[in-house]
Motif scaffolding. Structure first.
Motif, PDB file in Angstrom:
ATOM      1  N   ALA A 103     -11.102  19.226   8.158  1.00  9.39           N
ATOM      2  CA  ALA A 103     -10.802  19.065   6.735  1.00  9.39           C
ATOM      3  C   ALA A 103     -11.054  17.639   6.272  1.00  9.39           C
ATOM      4  O   ALA A 103     -11.592  17.405   5.184  1.00  9.39           O
ATOM      5  CB  ALA A 103      -9.352  19.467   6.465  1.00  9.39           C
ATOM      6  N   SER A 104     -10.671  16.666   7.090  1.00  8.16           N
ATOM      7  CA  SER A 104     -10.911  15.263   6.744  1.00  8.16           C
ATOM      8  C   SER A 104     -12.399  14.943   6.756  1.00  8.16           C
ATOM      9  O   SER A 104     -12.907  14.249   5.868  1.00  8.16           O
ATOM     10  CB  SER A 104     -10.188  14.336   7.725  1.00  8.16           C
ATOM     11  N   LEU A 105     -13.108  15.452   7.758  1.00  8.09           N
ATOM     12  CA  LEU A 105     -14.536  15.173   7.890  1.00  8.09           C
ATOM     13  C   LEU A 105     -15.316  15.652   6.666  1.00  8.09           C
ATOM     14  O   LEU A 105     -16.142  14.919   6.111  1.00  8.09           O
ATOM     15  CB  LEU A 105     -15.083  15.854   9.148  1.00  8.09           C
ATOM     16  N   VAL A 106     -15.045  16.879   6.233  1.00  2.53           N
ATOM     17  CA  VAL A 106     -15.801  17.427   5.100  1.00  2.53           C
ATOM     18  C   VAL A 106     -15.336  16.824   3.779  1.00  2.53           C
ATOM     19  O   VAL A 106     -16.137  16.653   2.849  1.00  2.53           O
ATOM     20  CB  VAL A 106     -15.731  18.972   5.065  1.00  2.53           C
ATOM     21  N   SER A 107     -14.054  16.481   3.680  1.00  2.91           N
ATOM     22  CA  SER A 107     -13.551  15.845   2.458  1.00  2.91           C
ATOM     23  C   SER A 107     -14.149  14.455   2.277  1.00  2.91           C
ATOM     24  O   SER A 107     -14.532  14.065   1.168  1.00  2.91           O
ATOM     25  CB  SER A 107     -12.022  15.768   2.483  1.00  2.91           C
ATOM     26  N   GLU A 157      -7.720  11.752   9.296  1.00  7.34           N
ATOM     27  CA  GLU A 157      -6.905  12.574  10.190  1.00  7.34           C
ATOM     28  C   GLU A 157      -5.835  13.251   9.330  1.00  7.34           C
ATOM     29  O   GLU A 157      -5.513  12.760   8.244  1.00  7.34           O
ATOM     30  CB  GLU A 157      -6.227  11.709  11.263  1.00  7.34           C
ATOM     31  N   PRO A 158      -5.279  14.370   9.784  1.00  6.75           N
ATOM     32  CA  PRO A 158      -4.290  15.073   8.952  1.00  6.75           C
ATOM     33  C   PRO A 158      -2.983  14.301   8.795  1.00  6.75           C
ATOM     34  O   PRO A 158      -2.222  14.151   9.753  1.00  6.75           O
ATOM     35  CB  PRO A 158      -4.078  16.391   9.710  1.00  6.75           C
ATOM     36  N   THR A 159      -2.738  13.785   7.596  1.00 10.88           N
ATOM     37  CA  THR A 159      -1.528  13.005   7.316  1.00 10.88           C
ATOM     38  C   THR A 159      -0.792  13.498   6.071  1.00 10.88           C
ATOM     39  O   THR A 159       0.069  12.803   5.559  1.00 10.88           O
ATOM     40  CB  THR A 159      -1.875  11.517   7.095  1.00 10.88           C
ATOM     41  N   PHE A 310     -11.171  -4.040  13.303  1.00 11.24           N
ATOM     42  CA  PHE A 310     -11.096  -4.472  11.904  1.00 11.24           C
ATOM     43  C   PHE A 310      -9.992  -3.674  11.228  1.00 11.24           C
ATOM     44  O   PHE A 310      -9.455  -2.713  11.805  1.00 11.24           O
ATOM     45  CB  PHE A 310     -12.439  -4.277  11.180  1.00 11.24           C
ATOM     46  N   ASP A 311      -9.631  -4.057   9.997  1.00 14.68           N
ATOM     47  CA  ASP A 311      -8.563  -3.371   9.277  1.00 14.68           C
ATOM     48  C   ASP A 311      -8.888  -1.896   9.090  1.00 14.68           C
ATOM     49  O   ASP A 311     -10.048  -1.526   8.817  1.00 14.68           O
ATOM     50  CB  ASP A 311      -8.356  -4.003   7.897  1.00 14.68           C
ATOM     51  N   SER A 312      -7.873  -1.061   9.206  1.00 16.61           N
ATOM     52  CA  SER A 312      -8.079   0.363   9.007  1.00 16.61           C
ATOM     53  C   SER A 312      -6.767   1.034   8.620  1.00 16.61           C
ATOM     54  O   SER A 312      -5.681   0.501   8.871  1.00 16.61           O
ATOM     55  CB  SER A 312      -8.637   1.017  10.281  1.00 16.61           C
ATOM     56  N   VAL A 313      -6.902   2.206   8.000  1.00 21.09           N
ATOM     57  CA  VAL A 313      -5.757   3.067   7.714  1.00 21.09           C
ATOM     58  C   VAL A 313      -6.130   4.480   8.128  1.00 21.09           C
ATOM     59  O   VAL A 313      -7.296   4.799   8.330  1.00 21.09           O
ATOM     60  CB  VAL A 313      -5.366   3.062   6.217  1.00 21.09           C
ATOM     61  N   LYS A 314      -5.113   5.320   8.228  1.00 27.96           N
ATOM     62  CA  LYS A 314      -5.337   6.726   8.566  1.00 27.96           C
ATOM     63  C   LYS A 314      -4.783   7.582   7.439  1.00 27.96           C
ATOM     64  O   LYS A 314      -3.616   7.449   7.071  1.00 27.96           O
ATOM     65  CB  LYS A 314      -4.647   7.047   9.895  1.00 27.96           C
ATOM     66  N   ILE A 315      -5.637   8.446   6.885  1.00 26.51           N
ATOM     67  CA  ILE A 315      -5.208   9.299   5.781  1.00 26.51           C
ATOM     68  C   ILE A 315      -6.149  10.500   5.690  1.00 26.51           C
ATOM     69  O   ILE A 315      -7.363  10.359   5.851  1.00 26.51           O
ATOM     70  CB  ILE A 315      -5.190   8.516   4.437  1.00 26.51           C
ATOM     71  N   GLY A 316      -5.575  11.677   5.454  1.00 28.78           N
ATOM     72  CA  GLY A 316      -6.420  12.854   5.335  1.00 28.78           C
ATOM     73  C   GLY A 316      -5.617  14.101   5.008  1.00 28.78           C
ATOM     74  O   GLY A 316      -4.387  14.136   5.149  1.00 28.78           O
ATOM     75  N   PRO A 317      -6.310  15.153   4.564  1.00 27.20           N
ATOM     76  CA  PRO A 317      -5.641  16.424   4.263  1.00 27.20           C
ATOM     77  C   PRO A 317      -5.200  17.132   5.530  1.00 27.20           C
ATOM     78  O   PRO A 317      -5.801  16.968   6.600  1.00 27.20           O
ATOM     79  CB  PRO A 317      -6.723  17.218   3.529  1.00 27.20           C
ATOM     80  N   ILE A 330      -5.832  25.107   7.761  1.00 21.99           N
ATOM     81  CA  ILE A 330      -5.733  24.175   6.642  1.00 21.99           C
ATOM     82  C   ILE A 330      -5.552  25.002   5.382  1.00 21.99           C
ATOM     83  O   ILE A 330      -6.143  26.084   5.249  1.00 21.99           O
ATOM     84  CB  ILE A 330      -7.001  23.283   6.529  1.00 21.99           C
ATOM     85  N   TYR A 331      -4.716  24.585   4.466  1.00 22.87           N
ATOM     86  CA  TYR A 331      -4.625  25.240   3.163  1.00 22.87           C
ATOM     87  C   TYR A 331      -5.865  24.880   2.352  1.00 22.87           C
ATOM     88  O   TYR A 331      -6.282  23.719   2.320  1.00 22.87           O
ATOM     89  CB  TYR A 331      -3.374  24.787   2.406  1.00 22.87           C
ATOM     90  N   GLU A 332      -6.441  25.870   1.689  1.00 20.43           N
ATOM     91  CA  GLU A 332      -7.629  25.598   0.868  1.00 20.43           C
ATOM     92  C   GLU A 332      -7.319  24.566  -0.205  1.00 20.43           C
ATOM     93  O   GLU A 332      -8.141  23.697  -0.503  1.00 20.43           O
ATOM     94  CB  GLU A 332      -8.151  26.893   0.241  1.00 20.43           C
ATOM     95  N   LYS A 333      -6.119  24.633  -0.781  1.00 18.42           N
ATOM     96  CA  LYS A 333      -5.774  23.680  -1.842  1.00 18.42           C
ATOM     97  C   LYS A 333      -5.694  22.259  -1.303  1.00 18.42           C
ATOM     98  O   LYS A 333      -5.906  21.290  -2.038  1.00 18.42           O
ATOM     99  CB  LYS A 333      -4.460  24.074  -2.524  1.00 18.42           C
ATOM    100  N   GLU A 334      -5.398  22.113   0.001  1.00 15.64           N
ATOM    101  CA  GLU A 334      -5.323  20.777   0.600  1.00 15.64           C
ATOM    102  C   GLU A 334      -6.697  20.103   0.598  1.00 15.64           C
ATOM    103  O   GLU A 334      -6.783  18.879   0.471  1.00 15.64           O
ATOM    104  CB  GLU A 334      -4.784  20.851   2.022  1.00 15.64           C
TER     105      GLU A 334
END
Length: 350
Positions: A103-107, A157-159, A310-317, A330-334
Motif C-alpha cells: 500500500a505504501s509502495l503504490v501510494s 511503512e504501515p503507520t 540521513f534524516d528520515s521519517v516513517k509514514i504510510g497507509p 489493507i482497507y481500500e479507503k486507506e
C-alpha cells in the motif's frame, strides 16, 4: 485523482498476485517498471531496486527520497485465503504484502507521479527497493551511492498515516557460554547451561540508564537457547541469542560493549548496521505533518530507515499490527486517504 486511485488499486493487486519473497523480487520489479512506463517516466534499475527522478531534477536543490519495499515475508500457515490472490471484500483488499508494504509502495508511486512534472523547491526520487524484510545487502543500501546526495527520506511503512519520528534499532547477539563436558552422574561445577542461565537472568534484570522520550527504554530479550544432545551428558557449550531493541541514546557497538562487561558468555553481534534513528521535531516535514494532524510517535519496529545515513521519517497507509499476520489486508479507503495526506504534507514544503 479518481483515475490515479484506480491505477493505484490495480498496481497493488498485481503486486499481491506476484510472489516476491526477499531475494526473489524479479517479477514485481517488472511490474514497477510497467507502472513507471505507464506515466512515461524514465527509471534506473540495479538488481531488483528501481528508482526514478522528477522531470526537473536539479543538482543544486536538496533531494527527498520516497522509498518503500516490494519484497514480502513468506505466508504463515494460519492463512485461510490464498495469500497470492487479491480478494476484495468488505472494503478491504486481502493478500500477502497488501499492508506491508504494498500500500505504501503504490501510494508513494502515485504521489511521485502527481509531482513529477512540477517545478519544486526539492528534487524527488522514487525508490522501490528489495530485501527490506531481511535488511539485505542488495536492497536500498546497495543503491545509495547511485542515488547521489539525499537530504531526507520518507519511508513508506504501515503507520496509519501517523508519523514515526524515531525508530528503534536492532542488534542481535549470538552468545555462547563454555563449560566442561562430563557424565551427568558426576559433580560438575563448570556446567555451561548453568552459566548461561546466570547470564540470562542478568539480561532479564538489566536496566539501561538512558531512556528516550520518544522510544522509551532499550529492550533486551533472550529468544533462542540451545544446548546438549543427550540426557546423561553435561554439554561443554550452551548457545543463546539476545534480541536487543535500541533507542537513539546507544549505538549498537555500545550495546555490545555493555554486555561484554556484564556477561560471562562470549558475544558475537550478527550486525551493527541497524542503529536507532530520530529526526528533529522542528524539521520542516515534521511541522508540515503536524499541520495535517499527524500524530507523532516512536516506532518499535525496524525498517530500511536503519540503513539510511540521513534524516528520515516513517509514514504510510495501513496498520503495523497487520504486518506478517494471516489474511493480511489493507482497507481500500486507506489507499486514497494515504495518497491525499502524503500530497497535502509534501505540498507545504515542495
Amino acid at each position: 485523482m479518481e483515475i490515479l486511485k484506480n491505477e493505484v488499486r490495480n498496481f497493488l493487486i498485481e503486486l499481491i498476485e506476484t510472489p516476491s519473497f526477499s531475494k526473489e523480487e524479479e517479477t514485481t520489479a517488472l511490474i514497477i517498471e510497467k507502472y513507471l512506463n505507464l506515466k512515461n517516466i524514465p527509471f534506473q534499475r540495479k538488481g531488483n531496486n528501481i528508482w526514478a527522478k522528477n522531470l526537473y531534477f536539479d543538482e543544486n536543490l536538496p533531494t527527498i527520497m520516497l522509498n518503500s519495499h516490494h519484497d514480502t515475508v513468506k505466508p504463515n500457515s494460519a492463512y485461510t485465503l490464498d495469500p497470492f490472490k487479491a480478494v476484495k471484500k468488505d472494503g478491504k483488499i486481502f493478500g500477502l504484502g497488501s499492508n506491508d508494504a504494498g500500500a505504501s509502495l503504490v501510494s508513494l508511486w502515485a504521489v511521485f507521479t502527481h509531482f513529477y512534472a512540477q517545478k519544486l523547491k526539492y528534487n524527488l526520487i522514487y525508490a522501490a527497493t528489495a530485501e527490506e524484510e531481511i535488511s539485505g545487502e542488495n536492497g536500498v543500501k546497495s543503491i545509495l551511492e547511485d542515488l547521489g546526495k539525499i537530504n531526507f527520506a520518507i519511508v513508506g511503512e504501515p503507520t496509519k498515516m501517523d508519523l514515526a519520528v524515531a525508530e528503534k534499532g536492532l542488534v542481535v547477539l549470538n552468545c555462547v557460554s563454555k563449560g566442561t563436558a562430563s557424565h551427568a552422574a558426576h559433580i560438575n561445577d563448570d556446567n555451561s547451561i548453568y552459566k548461561a542461565v546466570r547470564d540470562i537472568q542478568k539480561i532479564q534484570n538489566f536496566e539501561f540508564d538512558k531512556i528516550s522520550e520518544v522510544l522509551g527504554k532499550v529492550k533486551a530479550t533472550v529468544t533462542i537457547v540451545n544446548a546438549g544432545s543427550q540426557h546423561n551428558v553435561v554439554p561443554d557449550q550452551c548457545h543463546f541469542t539476545i534480541d536487543v531493541r535500541t533507542n537513539e541514546h546507544y549505538s549498537n557497538s555500545e550495546i555490545v560493549e555493555i554486555f561484554e562487561k556484564e556477561l560471562e558468555s562470549e558475544i558475537q553481534p550478527r550486525s551493527l548496521s541497524l542503529n536507532s534513528s530520530r529526526i528533529d521535531l522542528d524539521h520542516p516535514f515534521v511541522l508540515a505533518a503536524q499541520k495535517e494532524n499527524c500524530n507523532l510517535y516512536g516506532s518499535p519496529t525496524v525498517s530500511d530507515q536503519a540503513l539510511m545515513p540521513f534524516d528520515s521519517v516513517k509514514i504510510g497507509p495501513g496498520d503495523s499490527t497487520r504486518s506478517h499476520t494471516a489474511d493480511e489486508f489493507i482497507y481500500e479507503k486507506e489507499l486514497g486517504e494515504g495518497i491525499e495526506k502524503y500530497i497535502k504534507i509534501l505540498s507545504h514544503i515542495l
